[in-house]
Write an enzyme that holds these catalytic residues in place. Structure first.
Site, PDB file in Angstrom:
ATOM      1  CG  ASP A   1      14.942 -63.030 -36.581  1.00  0.00           C
ATOM      2  OD1 ASP A   1      16.160 -63.297 -36.520  1.00  0.00           O
ATOM      3  OD2 ASP A   1      14.212 -62.997 -35.577  1.00  0.00           O
TER       4      ASP A   1
ATOM      5  CG  ASP B 264      19.816 -64.060 -34.848  1.00  0.00           C
ATOM      6  OD1 ASP B 264      18.951 -63.867 -35.733  1.00  0.00           O
ATOM      7  OD2 ASP B 264      19.667 -63.690 -33.672  1.00  0.00           O
TER       8      ASP B 264
END
Ligand SMILES: *[C@@H]1O[C@H](CO)[C@@H](O)[C@H](O)[C@H]1NC(C)=O
Ligand SMILES: *[C@@H]1O[C@H](CO)[C@@H](O)[C@H](O)[C@H]1NC(C)=O
Ligand SMILES: *[C@@H]1O[C@H](CO)[C@@H](O)[C@H](O)[C@H]1NC(C)=O
Ligand SMILES: *[C@@H]1O[C@H](CO)[C@@H](O)[C@H](O)[C@H]1NC(C)=O
Length: 485
Positions: free
Chosen positions: A88, A282
């Site tokens: 992430d 992201d």
């Protein structure tokens, strides 16, 4: 809080089937394909690359594309326990589940797939503090202790790496957050100084030279991509890399925001003339979230049907055969995303694929409205881009990806202003004037601001029988788990 979105719709345009849906890769490939690619990759590992690993200049690890999310295998503790971590770029803490949590003790063993860590079973465990508490925009999170222990990723072993243990958790998989240390919850929640998270510790330990890494997610239909800490693979993209400044939030470099200046669908520009929009890169977000007006235009053009309950839209799966691309420009570099990268297969927990009421098979569209929240370039965009995240120079270098290539030429990212190889700075890059979020660190909620911050286009995650699916960014889990077809 979510701004209302103009396209009227309800899930009623889909035919009734069942409760749980799993986001799938488009062509639900047989297992051996995954294995074959893996073997092929190992065969093509070139000796130069090996040497570099021996010199410990770059650290490479394979990524799994599991139901459109990206996982890395790691081991933690002594003796080592295997865990799969969701990678992430939108958060900055590593954390893992522990078998004694209420979540993991459930009879369905939800934590079994990704693995767990038991502090007292590891001879190298050290306690740090009980103030670990992370929340993601989808409302999920974990809390418990910060500890340190030995963590191995790929061939690389890190001693005394700090991470969180989720004694209380609502995510069945641990997360490897690799963003800026200032975005750690230790800073935002406990008001402490940043600690060395994984990329920072690799630099401290001399494993890599710069706090920088490259991500090649590869095609939606491919099962593997890779991440190179401290390196660039010059064979994995077209042309050369172009370098853009990361945009600050209130003067602080805290998130991977760059300025988007144009969006085109085919030859038609669908953004306004003076676009200078901050967008977040992201990997923790499965979908891409853009301003409502742009999304509405795209939906009209591609015939997507918006479901306001889910905050996402459905398209006939046949849209994947269209040759149109959506292209995104960042001052100078343009990344083209083919339509087939934006059409995501859905299957229900019973294995059926949802259909529209006219019987046409429905797929999830890869772009959704951001509402009042942050604009996010998630995996549906990122697969088409090769991206270097350079936290030392506060720059992003980007190029159009090469899908499926087995060629490899790994070059080290050294130190200093021109550390990223094969990269040219974009002249006169546009500064973002729209879409910038407030100051970081004020909230303990990572990624895109918390439930309190009105920054989240996310709905809350409802329970309901699903699914090895989690996104720390924007909530495909919520979209699907609450999805009543
Ligand atoms: C991670 O480990 C699992 C289980 O051993 C394996 O099936 C998978 O291929 C591994 N993935 C990567 C990216 O190495
Ligand atoms: C580990 O064991 C010690 C000693 O028995 C105990 O005090 C501590 O609470 C245990 N820690 C965890 C995280 O279970
Ligand atoms: C963690 O933070 C959440 C959200 O702020 C809060 O509701 C919860 O009580 C906290 N948990 C612990 C164990 O401190
Ligand atoms: C990449 O490989 C996958 C899996 O073999 C295949 O389905 C896909 O079509 C390939 N993509 C391209 C762009 O060649």
């Amino acid at each position: 809080m979510r701004a209302s979105f103009a396209l009227a719709a309800a899930a009623s345009f889909l035919s009734a089937t069942t409760e749980g849906l799993v986001l799938q890769q488009k062509h639900h490939g047989p297992g051996p394909k995954v294995v074959a690619m893996d073997i092929e990759r190992r065969q093509t590992t070139n000796p130069l690359h090996r040497d570099r690993l021996r010199k410990r200049a770059t650290v490479e690890a394979a990524l799994d594309n599991e139901e459109t999310l990206y996982f890395i295998n790691a081991t933690i503790g002594t003796p080592p326990r295997s865990v799969r971590l969701h990678i992430d770029t939108g958060s900055s803490d590593l954390w893992v589940n522990t078998p004694s949590s209420k979540l993991c003790l459930q009879t369905s063993s939800p934590c079994g797939f990704a693995g767990t860590y038991t502090a007292n079973s590891s001879s190298t465990y050290e306690y740090i503090g009980s103030y670990f508490n992370i929340s993601y925009v989808d409302g999920s999170g974990a809390s418990g202790d910060y500890v340190s222990d030995t963590v191995t990723i790929g061939q690389t072993k890190l001693d005394r790496l700090q991470f969180g243990v989720g004694y209380s958790s609502t995510n069945s998989q641990g997360i490897l957050g690799i963003g800026y240390p200032i975005n750690e919850v230790q800073v935002g929640r406990a008001g402490l100084q940043p600690y060395d998270n994984l990329p920072a510790q690799m630099v401290t330990d001399g494993l890599i030279s710069s706090k920088a890494y490259s991500l090649w997610l590869n095609d939606l239909d491919a099962s593997r991509g890779n991440i190179l800490f401290g390196g660039v693979d010059t064979e994995k993209y077209e042309g050369t890399l172009q370098t853009l400044p990361i945009q600050t939030s209130s003067g602080v470099f805290a998130e991977f925001m760059i300025t988007m200046t144009n969006v085109k669908l085919g030859d038609k520009t669908i953004s306004q003339n003076d676009l200078a929009l901050a967008v977040l890169l992201d990997t923790g977000s499965s979908l891409t979230y853009l301003p409502n007006d742009m999304v509405e235009t795209i939906y009209q053009q591609v015939g997507a049907q918006y479901d306001s309950d889910q905050g996402a839209a459905y398209v006939p799966c046949s849209l994947a055969q269209e040759t149109t691309t959506i292209s995104f420009t960042f001052s100078q570099p343009t990344i083209a995303v083919e339509m087939n990268e934006l059409v995501l297969d859905l299957i229900t927990s019973s294995g059926k694929r949802p259909t529209f009421q006219n019987g046409v098979t429905a797929c999830l569209f890869g772009i959704a409205p951001a509402g009042s929240g942050t604009n996010v370039l998630g995996d549906t965009f990122l697969r088409s881009a090769y991206v270097v995240y350079d936290m030392d120079n506060n720059e992003i270098s980007i190029a159009q990806t090469k899908f499926n290539t087995t060629a490899s030429n790994v070059v080290e990212i050294t130190t200093g202003p021109d550390a990223v190889p094969d990269a040219t700075a974009v002249a006169n890059p546009v500064a973002a004037t729209q879409g910038l979020s407030g100051p970081p660190g004020g909230s303990a909620i990572v990624g895109l601001g918390g439930p309190d911050s009105a920054a989240a286009p996310a709905t809350s995650v409802r329970g309901g029988g699903v699914v090895a699916l989690f996104t720390s960014g924007l909530v495909t889990a919520a979209i699907l788990s609450g999805f009543l077809l």
